[in-house]
Design an enzyme around this catalytic site. Sequence first.
Site, PDB file in Angstrom:
ATOM      1  N   LEU A 203       3.241   5.675  34.563  1.00 33.34           N
ATOM      2  CA  LEU A 203       2.366   5.963  33.432  1.00 33.34           C
ATOM      3  C   LEU A 203       1.496   7.187  33.669  1.00 33.34           C
ATOM      4  O   LEU A 203       1.265   7.991  32.773  1.00 33.34           O
ATOM      5  CB  LEU A 203       1.506   4.737  33.141  1.00 33.34           C
ATOM      6  CG  LEU A 203       0.928   4.696  31.730  1.00 33.34           C
ATOM      7  CD1 LEU A 203       2.045   4.665  30.714  1.00 33.34           C
ATOM      8  CD2 LEU A 203       0.028   3.481  31.575  1.00 33.34           C
ATOM      9  N   CYS A 204       1.008   7.366  34.927  1.00 30.71           N
ATOM     10  CA  CYS A 204       0.083   8.474  35.141  1.00 30.71           C
ATOM     11  C   CYS A 204       0.798   9.812  35.029  1.00 30.71           C
ATOM     12  O   CYS A 204       0.195  10.803  34.611  1.00 30.71           O
ATOM     13  CB  CYS A 204      -0.647   8.334  36.475  1.00 30.71           C
ATOM     14  SG  CYS A 204       0.445   8.331  37.859  1.00 30.71           S
ATOM     15  N   THR A 205       2.084   9.853  35.396  1.00 34.95           N
ATOM     16  CA  THR A 205       2.838  11.091  35.205  1.00 34.95           C
ATOM     17  C   THR A 205       2.951  11.396  33.722  1.00 34.95           C
ATOM     18  O   THR A 205       2.710  12.514  33.264  1.00 34.95           O
ATOM     19  CB  THR A 205       4.261  10.960  35.792  1.00 34.95           C
ATOM     20  OG1 THR A 205       4.163  10.802  37.192  1.00 34.95           O
ATOM     21  CG2 THR A 205       5.082  12.187  35.478  1.00 34.95           C
ATOM     22  N   ASN A 208      -0.691  12.257  32.528  1.00 35.74           N
ATOM     23  CA  ASN A 208      -1.466  13.373  33.085  1.00 35.74           C
ATOM     24  C   ASN A 208      -0.654  14.581  33.531  1.00 35.74           C
ATOM     25  O   ASN A 208      -1.060  15.708  33.316  1.00 35.74           O
ATOM     26  CB  ASN A 208      -2.281  12.877  34.288  1.00 35.74           C
ATOM     27  CG  ASN A 208      -3.197  11.747  33.886  1.00 35.74           C
ATOM     28  OD1 ASN A 208      -3.801  11.799  32.825  1.00 35.74           O
ATOM     29  ND2 ASN A 208      -3.275  10.731  34.720  1.00 35.74           N
TER      30      ASN A 208
END
Lengths: 427, 514
Positions: A203-205, A208
């Site tokens: 999710l963070c990839t 962000n």
Amino acid sequence: MPWKRPLSGLYFSGWSVSRFEVMSGSVEMEVQSDDSPMPAAPKSWMRNAMERSGPFCLPDFDHRPGALHSVLGQIQVQFLFRRNDIGRSKAEVAANFINNRIPGVNVTPHFCKIQDKDEDFYRQFHVVVCGLDSVPARRWMNGMLHSLIEYDDDNTPITGTNIPLVDGGTEGLKGNARVILTGTSACIECTLGLYPPQVTYPLCTIANTPRLPEHCIEYVKIIQWPKENPYQCEIDGDDPAHLCWIHEKSVERASHFGITGVDYKLVQGVVKNIIPAVASTNASIAAVCANEVFKLATGVCKPLNDYVVLNQSDGVYTFAFANEKREDCLVCGRKANILNIKEDAKLEELISKLCQDDGARMKNPGLTTNVNGKQMTLYIATVPSIERQTRPNLKKTLTELGLVNGAEIVVADETSPMSMTFKLNFI
Amino acid sequence: MASPGPKSPEQSDRSKKYDRQIRLWGEHGQSRLDLCHVCLVNATTLGTEILKSLVLPGIGAFTIVDGHMTSEKDVEANFFLDSDSVGKSRAEIATKLLMELNSDVRGDFVDESVEQLLNNSPDFFDNFTVVYAVSLPERTLLPLSKKLWSQGIPLIVCRSFDLRLDKPFPALTALVDAINLDSMTLKDHAHIPYVVLLSKALQEYRKRHPGSHPLKKAEKDELKQILKDLKLRDENGDPLEEENFEEAIRAVNAEIQPSIIPSNVTDILNDPCCINLTSKSNPFWITTRALKDFVEGEGGGLLPVRGSLPDMTAETSRYISLLTAYHDQSQRDVESVFRRAQQLLVELNLPPDTITEKDVKHFSKHSHDLHVVRGRSIADEVDPRTANTQEIASQLEDPESLMPLYVIMRGIDRFYTEHNIYPGSFDESLEPDIVELKSIVNKLLAELGISSIGKDDLIHEFCRYGGSELHAVSAFIGGCAAQEGIKFITSQYKPINNTFIYDAMTAQSSIYVL
């Protein structure tokens, strides 16, 4: 041989997720039952082999002719569909086509989910052929067929209650087929490790540091759509308006990050998780499956032992091997299921263990137990009202919930038609 | 012959229809499929199964050559002959029912035998992209094979008996193997793409060992240690968890290969066809020559940069600039190769549109995966003076090998030529047929200078089936054979070289160069 009995019906299950969307699938081929009058004369093209015994036959092959045309059906069904069939049930179109083209064969279509049919339905067949497109659906069918097995006092499957499962699948130029003699050979659950885990992006990839066009599309799909909800509904991968919206927003996001390569085709591929497919690989794998059904039905030759892979990208490569049965398999192992876990573990840790262990790999398990003779629901995610009530349990330790060493919990999951009992073993 | 339908309005519809396969071989592969014209000799079960898997993905056109009338036996095993077709032309009925599969495909038929055609109109076969010959006896197959070999048209020969099959064909054209780079899984969060980390570690390594490149395990381990030392540390001096460093360490084995040209590509660059161009050279060899000139010139001994990058833990901007660097260099390399190709075309007096920049782009991108497969003609295979007896003999000594099936099938072919019937067709003659087939097989082996194989049970098994054709077995080989044709048509993926044997009893297969 335990799996050999006169053939009265063949069952082809759906190629598509949950509906009997065919691929000759969802097709039941009623041919003749045990007490029917003399079977029809065998097709002359196979007469020789059917009537003569040979060095590679099953040992107790009884040269029983008949039941033969049941194998003419294939699990690859594209070739049964025509342009004007669009919008009709695949099962019905396929059944009609086969019935008309091949006189003497009786195919009955069922337009429904495989889960809609009960044990009595599946018990009437002698072989089940799967062309399913998802792992959970395969596991469900595998569980269903294993639940039908009855064992004798020596713990051997009783002849006739063990229905063989023939399974095939393809992706691009690669494919595989296998024969599962239920209760005897390794089952789908024994070999879960053969299925690669689904490709997912952290999710963070996505949120962000996107780098690939896929990251941008995933962002729109899982973050932007629920937030903006442009059509007041869930994403429908077949609705061009939805795809256009996702395409537009993905392009915006990609250009913001200087990423190139978002096009409509890729958007479709990511949103619908499209797997490349080609007629030739489907034809070959379907043929292997049909051939195995033929062998099982007639005993003319020993069945495949028990798995074959096909790769057509560099020449044509096949490799056949036998899988090993897992003694501790949750479905076909005849042992009580032991769940090793720490005494102070929280319920949510136990659930994530059930989802991650290679032997279990559950999707969304629901748990109940018996404390001091009283039925108690630990956690059920699928029913919203119960989920709300039981959510606080997730953070409690097993001891706080009244579970002791050796306690039994009953687990239900979409990957299996029956619930399973686990015995806790504190470590 | 094949001409594409009106493109523009249909385009989106076509793309939609063929979406799942275009994801495999691309629009350029599909358009080659649109333009091709496939010929099938004999509409047997196997023959129609092959065409089924070619008509569904949308070949331009097909032509069936078959002088036979449909029999009862044909109808029973063939999905593309219906019960009303008995006594009618097999070519005509199969063409009609196959065309129902896909309205984009044009089909026609010639209800004459190959012998008649080769006599009356010898040029008939010249314009096909691929020719399939099914169930053709050796005496007809040989002249057809010679004719096509001289024209450079791929011929795929297929045969299916009972549970065992054989599919030899002389592979001809060059093939570009278009397997994509595996993209790596990406982990959550970090800053520097591992490619950069690796380069840094490599610099450090070179400082310590001037002029050398880590190849051996100990050397690679040293490189991994350098990477570990580069990690940030916490207050206790222990290295922190950094996903991108883990990626770099994992990549040491795969990515720290010396940049050399793979041997399969070197062989192609040094091939006489590449060095000695003529105005008859095909675009593949001209482009290859342009590539060779590039490698020896501005490429500095290296192939063009691919221009793609696996995904890795990195910040967006760093990753994008790295990707851009790769992409730009790749673009410059493509332009160089294209310029050189155009130069060659001028020298050879060929029109400039023989090779387009798009072609060169595909070619350069996959230049690391170039393969040329040269087959052998069937005439060479059957002539004892040129046959690959060494391979046959050594395979026969291996008890697991499928070679006995090949030898027995050659024997059955000869049995058929001599008796006009397959062994085991009648119960009365089953035993004598087994004896006769055994003696034919041994005679065949003696001609090749090989002693007998002693696989009596296999010979027995073949006779038991009496030449019957199992639909499912034909369908398997049909699927494989169709895909082989698509490989020729699209010039993607590697074809069989040159004989594929499948044993449907155990689902095992082998490939032999014969």
